[in-house]
Motif scaffolding. Structure first.
Motif, PDB file in Angstrom:
ATOM      1  N   LEU A 286       0.811  -1.223   0.000  1.00  0.00           N
ATOM      2  CA  LEU A 286       0.000   0.000   0.000  1.00  0.00           C
ATOM      3  C   LEU A 286       0.848   1.279   0.000  1.00  0.00           C
ATOM      4  O   LEU A 286       0.683   2.140  -0.864  1.00  0.00           O
ATOM      5  N   PHE A 287       1.765   1.377   0.944  1.00  0.00           N
ATOM      6  CA  PHE A 287       2.410   2.674   1.173  1.00  0.00           C
ATOM      7  C   PHE A 287       3.307   3.158   0.027  1.00  0.00           C
ATOM      8  O   PHE A 287       3.230   4.327  -0.357  1.00  0.00           O
ATOM      9  N   PRO A 288       4.145   2.291  -0.577  1.00  0.00           N
ATOM     10  CA  PRO A 288       4.991   2.804  -1.673  1.00  0.00           C
ATOM     11  C   PRO A 288       4.166   3.326  -2.849  1.00  0.00           C
ATOM     12  O   PRO A 288       4.493   4.360  -3.429  1.00  0.00           O
ATOM     13  N   SER A 289       3.075   2.606  -3.180  1.00  0.00           N
ATOM     14  CA  SER A 289       2.260   3.072  -4.307  1.00  0.00           C
ATOM     15  C   SER A 289       1.568   4.389  -3.962  1.00  0.00           C
ATOM     16  O   SER A 289       1.384   5.262  -4.820  1.00  0.00           O
ATOM     17  N   LEU A 290       1.228   4.539  -2.694  1.00  0.00           N
ATOM     18  CA  LEU A 290       0.609   5.793  -2.258  1.00  0.00           C
ATOM     19  C   LEU A 290       1.628   6.939  -2.323  1.00  0.00           C
ATOM     20  O   LEU A 290       1.298   8.065  -2.730  1.00  0.00           O
ATOM     21  N   ILE A 291       2.857   6.632  -1.943  1.00  0.00           N
ATOM     22  CA  ILE A 291       3.923   7.654  -2.018  1.00  0.00           C
ATOM     23  C   ILE A 291       4.164   8.041  -3.476  1.00  0.00           C
ATOM     24  O   ILE A 291       4.331   9.218  -3.816  1.00  0.00           O
ATOM     25  N   LEU A 292       4.149   7.028  -4.359  1.00  0.00           N
ATOM     26  CA  LEU A 292       4.315   7.303  -5.803  1.00  0.00           C
ATOM     27  C   LEU A 292       3.205   8.233  -6.291  1.00  0.00           C
ATOM     28  O   LEU A 292       3.463   9.239  -6.982  1.00  0.00           O
TER      29      LEU A 292
END
Lengths: 273, 325
Positions: A135-141
């Protein structure tokens, strides 16, 4: 014991609500995995290869806004999928197999914890741990792309970001039921890890053999089903050649029967069978 | 006290008296096999021994009390609660030390005890100091920081006891607590059980080692073929043989035979044995002892000793099982 043995002292504290005790199991899994060198190594390498470079490349290249196509493409990235499968194998392999090996079910179920609470705890723990990658890396992207966009339609970007949250949650959850099932079938962690990896990859090879006859064979492969569900979440629609009902049936088959079987196994183990 | 218990017709309200655990006519089946067959028992407060051969139904009874197994018929009451409807409330009252290996070996001792405390409803900030407290109590010192996989059998038994008492339950089930322990460790474990019992806990101790039960229990329940065949205070069970006498005699075989002929006509003779020309006779004497001395004198046999033949728990256990058969 010494000359002056320690006397037993009663404890008079307050107990918390029984319904919340599954969180203890979840928290324990999360902390255990964060101390695992293998998990941390794969997480760091996977995040770097599947996200870090993309975040830099996409945000530094000219773009008007965050688009569903961009994020769907990222979520369907082969590297992301491979590292996700490896992480699922690492995190979920010992969730039940370790308790099977040590017979520790009796410790849980002699306390005020139901089999469903135990299963929910294991599921939640694995979910929270895997969300670090799913979840988090794609959200950061998505946030990085939105922050560097040249256009002014931030509402459209926010909508895609919301879809990214849903997609991230879904992608994190999707493989856990199958991995839990494999973990519930063996008392050896290694078997469970390799088994999970094989179960998530081998159907892709089989479906590849038959897809020339009928495109619905792709639904045999969990990775293809996950990729198609990304299209659905980002509003891009299913490929025309894939039957929608079969697609939803495949999603059902990858989630409900494994969880039901795991629950049945846990319940039987709870009474020592 | 020895003898098969009849099926109880007591009502639930009677059962809920002072006893923490009551079972009345409980039937639990695994397929066609009745693991508990009209099992009726009143478990009093204090340390109670649960004795019985393998497969007698001891573990099934504990699982039925914990609500892990549903009874086909009959009633169980644990501190007034019914395991079929209040199993979670009951489990909060109970601490369970299983017999077999069940510890999560990847954890350290203190992690496991604290984890189990939290699953029992303790807050994290309470469970950690409490874990250290109970680990001090069971005598596990620096070893508590090592993974459980490195523990000896004795240490594992101590950790199992610690996890069973970390949340300070009112009722504690101990399944073979001294299993695999060396004599010193066994003595220490029994001492720990005694010290826990001194704080008004109800402890049900299941064991095959009769000496252990005799050392720490005030009451005993003997289980066979899914039935509670004997229950009562150990003192009263052991004192039931006060009229049994054991005499040691010497003499010529024909003189002894005549003596025995007369003795058995007047008393119930339970056993006769001979070793190195010395005879040991166990019999029931409800009359004056002097008649036995006179009889020995009359037939020319030497009476070397004359003692009450006190029951030990093994006798009670064997008698109970014979009675059940």
């Amino acid at each position: 014991m010494g000359l002056n043995p320690v006397e037993y002292r009663p404890w008079n504290g307050q107990r918390n609500r029984q319904a919340r005790r599954f969180l203890v199991v979840a928290e324990s899994i999360f902390h255990h995995d964060l101390r695992s060198k293998w998990f941390l190594a794969v997480l760091i390498i996977g995040t770097f290869l599947a996200f870090a470079l993309n975040i830099y490349l996409v945000s530094s290249s000219p773009h008007e806004s965050l688009t569903p196509e961009l994020m769907a493409g990222q979520m369907q990235n082969a590297l992301f999928y491979i590292f996700l499968v490896i992480l699922v194998s690492i995190v979920c392999s010992d969730l039940l197999s370790e308790d099977l090996r040590s017979n520790s079910f009796v410790l849980y179920f002699s306390r005020a914890l139901k089999p469903e609470g135990y299963l929910l705890g294991k599921l939640t723990g694995a979910f929270i741990t895997l969300a670090i990658f799913g979840l988090f890396p794609s959200l950061i992207l998505a946030m990085a792309v939105t922050a560097t966009q040249s256009g002014s339609d931030y509402l459209a970007s926010a909508e895609v970001m919301l879809e990214t949250v849903v997609a991230g949650l879904w992608v994190t959850f999707f493989f856990i039921p199958i991995a839990l099932l494999i973990s519930s079938l063996t008392a050896r962690r290694t078997y469970a890890a390799v088994g999970t990896f094989m179960v998530l990859f081998v159907p892709g090879i089989i479906s590849g053999l038959f897809v020339q006859f009928d495109h619905n064979w792709r639904l045999l492969d969990p990775s293809s089903v996950l990729a198609m569900s990304m299209d659905v979440i980002y509003g891009l629609g299913l490929p025309a050649e894939v039957d929608a009902w079969l697609f939803y049936a495949a999603i059902f088959a990858f989630i409900i029967p494994p969880l039901t079987l795991v629950y049945w196994r846990i319940q039987r183990k709870g009474v020592g069978k | 006290m020895t003898g098969a218990m009849t099926a109880s017709t007591r009502t639930a309200s009677e059962e809920l008296g002072d006893n923490p655990i009551c079972a009345s006519d409980v039937v639990v089946r695994f397929g066609a096999t009745a693991a508990l067959d009209h099992f009726s028992v009143d478990v009093p407060r204090g340390v109670v021994g649960l004795l019985g051969p393998n497969g007698a139904g001891k573990s099934t009874f504990i699982k039925a009390v914990l609500g892990l197994l549903d009874a086909e018929s009959g009633r169980i009451s644990v501190e007034g609660l019914d395991p079929s409807s209040d199993k979670m409330a009951i489990r909060d009252l109970v601490g369970y030390m299983p017999e077999h290996d069940c510890l999560i070996e990847a954890m350290t001792g203190v992690e496991l005890v604290s984890y189990m405390g939290q699953i029992s409803g303790m807050a994290k900030q309470d469970s950690i100091p409490r874990s250290h407290e109970v680990l001090d109590f069971v005598g596990l010192n620096e070893q508590r920081y090592r993974p459980i996989s490195t523990y000896s059998t004795g240490m594992k038994q101590r950790i199992k006891l610690a996890q069973a008492i970390v949340h300070d339950p009112k009722i504690i089930f101990l399944d073979e607590p001294t299993s695999g322990m060396d004599p010193q460790g066994r003595e220490e474990m029994l001492d720990l059980i005694g010290r826990i019992a001194a704080t008004d806990k109800s402890i049900l101790l299941s064991s095959h080692i009769l000496n252990d039960v005799e050392m720490v229990c005030k009451n005993v329940i003997i289980v066979s073929n899914g039935k509670a065949v004997t229950q009562g205070g150990i003192e009263s069970l052991l004192s039931q043989g006060t009229e049994r006498k054991r005499v040691v005699l010497r003499g010529q075989p024909d003189a002894f035979a005549r003596f025995m002929g007369m003795l058995s006509s007047e008393h119930e003779v339970l056993s006769v044995s001979e070793e190195f020309k010395q005879y040991t006779v166990v019999f029931v004497n409800t009359k004056e002892s002097t008649s036995v001395f006179e009889l020995a004198h009359q037939f020319g046999v030497q009476l070397r000793s004359y003692l009450p033949d006190r029951f030990d728990l093994e006798d009670v256990f064997i008698d109970a099982l014979k009675g059940a058969c």
